[in-house]
Scaffold this active site. Structure first.
Site, PDB file in Angstrom:
ATOM      1  N   THR A   9       0.825  -1.202   0.000  1.00  0.00           N
ATOM      2  CA  THR A   9       0.000   0.000   0.000  1.00  0.00           C
ATOM      3  C   THR A   9       0.858   1.251   0.000  1.00  0.00           C
ATOM      4  OG1 THR A   9      -1.991   0.963   0.925  1.00  0.00           O
ATOM      5  CG2 THR A   9      -0.247   0.459   2.475  1.00  0.00           C
ATOM      6  N   LYS A  41      -8.503   2.675   2.397  1.00  0.00           N
ATOM      7  CA  LYS A  41      -7.542   2.625   3.497  1.00  0.00           C
ATOM      8  C   LYS A  41      -7.463   3.927   4.269  1.00  0.00           C
ATOM      9  CE  LYS A  41      -4.955  -0.341   0.478  1.00  0.00           C
ATOM     10  NZ  LYS A  41      -3.792  -0.416  -0.383  1.00  0.00           N
ATOM     11  N   GLY A  53      -5.286   7.016   8.026  1.00  0.00           N
ATOM     12  CA  GLY A  53      -4.985   6.037   7.001  1.00  0.00           C
ATOM     13  C   GLY A  53      -4.114   4.939   7.579  1.00  0.00           C
ATOM     14  N   SER A 132       4.613   0.480   1.422  1.00  0.00           N
ATOM     15  CA  SER A 132       5.705   0.137   0.511  1.00  0.00           C
ATOM     16  C   SER A 132       6.032   1.252  -0.464  1.00  0.00           C
ATOM     17  CB  SER A 132       5.375  -1.149  -0.247  1.00  0.00           C
ATOM     18  OG  SER A 132       4.189  -0.975  -1.005  1.00  0.00           O
TER      19      SER A 132
END
Length: 182
Positions: A9, A41, A53, A132
């Site tokens: 994500t 998210k 988030g 990531s």
């Protein structure tokens, strides 16, 4: 869990010109497979006054959202105090210790990153990014905030996420962006 172990994500939040925006991509992966491309998210908390988030396990993140909202209610919407109390509980509670997620929370004045190691970090530049693709989005947001001051916080978040999605294989272009309403 270290920050480098989180994959799948990108979440970035920006405070710019007194306005906060947070956004994320929509990709959920299991190992090397995209399981869903439209996951939400990011969400508004505390009657829309706080944006949040997550990166990490979806089920774990929902648990943390609930725990953070409990802390917000307990501390009358004090975002910082709720974050510190959540981090303390997260670090000490045997059940919560197993949760694999990070949270970014923000209002129009400040942003915070909350981790299971007990960290509550306030970024120096009013930009918080996790996941990531977080480093890519962070770099892009910093450049835009510095050199494109005419952009809104939401525009910076949007473009930062698209840049991250072009680089990070765990980030897609199905973007959700939230702002605090006036």
């Amino acid at each position: 869990m270290s920050l480098s172990e989180l994959h799948a994500t990108t979440v970035v939040g920006v405070i710019h010109n007194g306005k906060a925006a947070i956004g994320s991509d929509g990709q959920a992966t299991m190992d090397k497979t995209v399981m869903k491309s439209t996951v939400k998210k990011v969400r508004k908390l505390h009657e829309g006054k706080i944006l949040a988030g997550f990166a990490g396990s979806t089920a774990d993140a929902f648990t943390l959202f609930e725990k953070y909202e409990e802390k917000l209610n307990e501390y009358n919407g004090n975002m910082e105090r709720a974050a510190v109390e959540l981090a303390k509980e997260w670090r000490k509670d045997k059940f919560l210790q197993k949760l694999q997620a990070l949270l970014v929370v923000m209002n129009n004045e400040k942003g915070l990153l909350i981790s299971g190691q007990g960290d509550v970090i306030e970024p120096d530049d009013e930009i918080a990014a996790i996941g990531s693709g977080g480093s890519y989005a962070l770099s892009a947001a910093r450049a835009m905030k510095k050199h494109a001051s005419e952009l809104s916080a939401a525009e910076i978040v949007d473009e930062s996420l698209h840049i991250a999605a072009d680089i990070d294989i765990y980030t897609n272009h199905n973007i959700t962006i939230l702002e605090i309403e006036d």
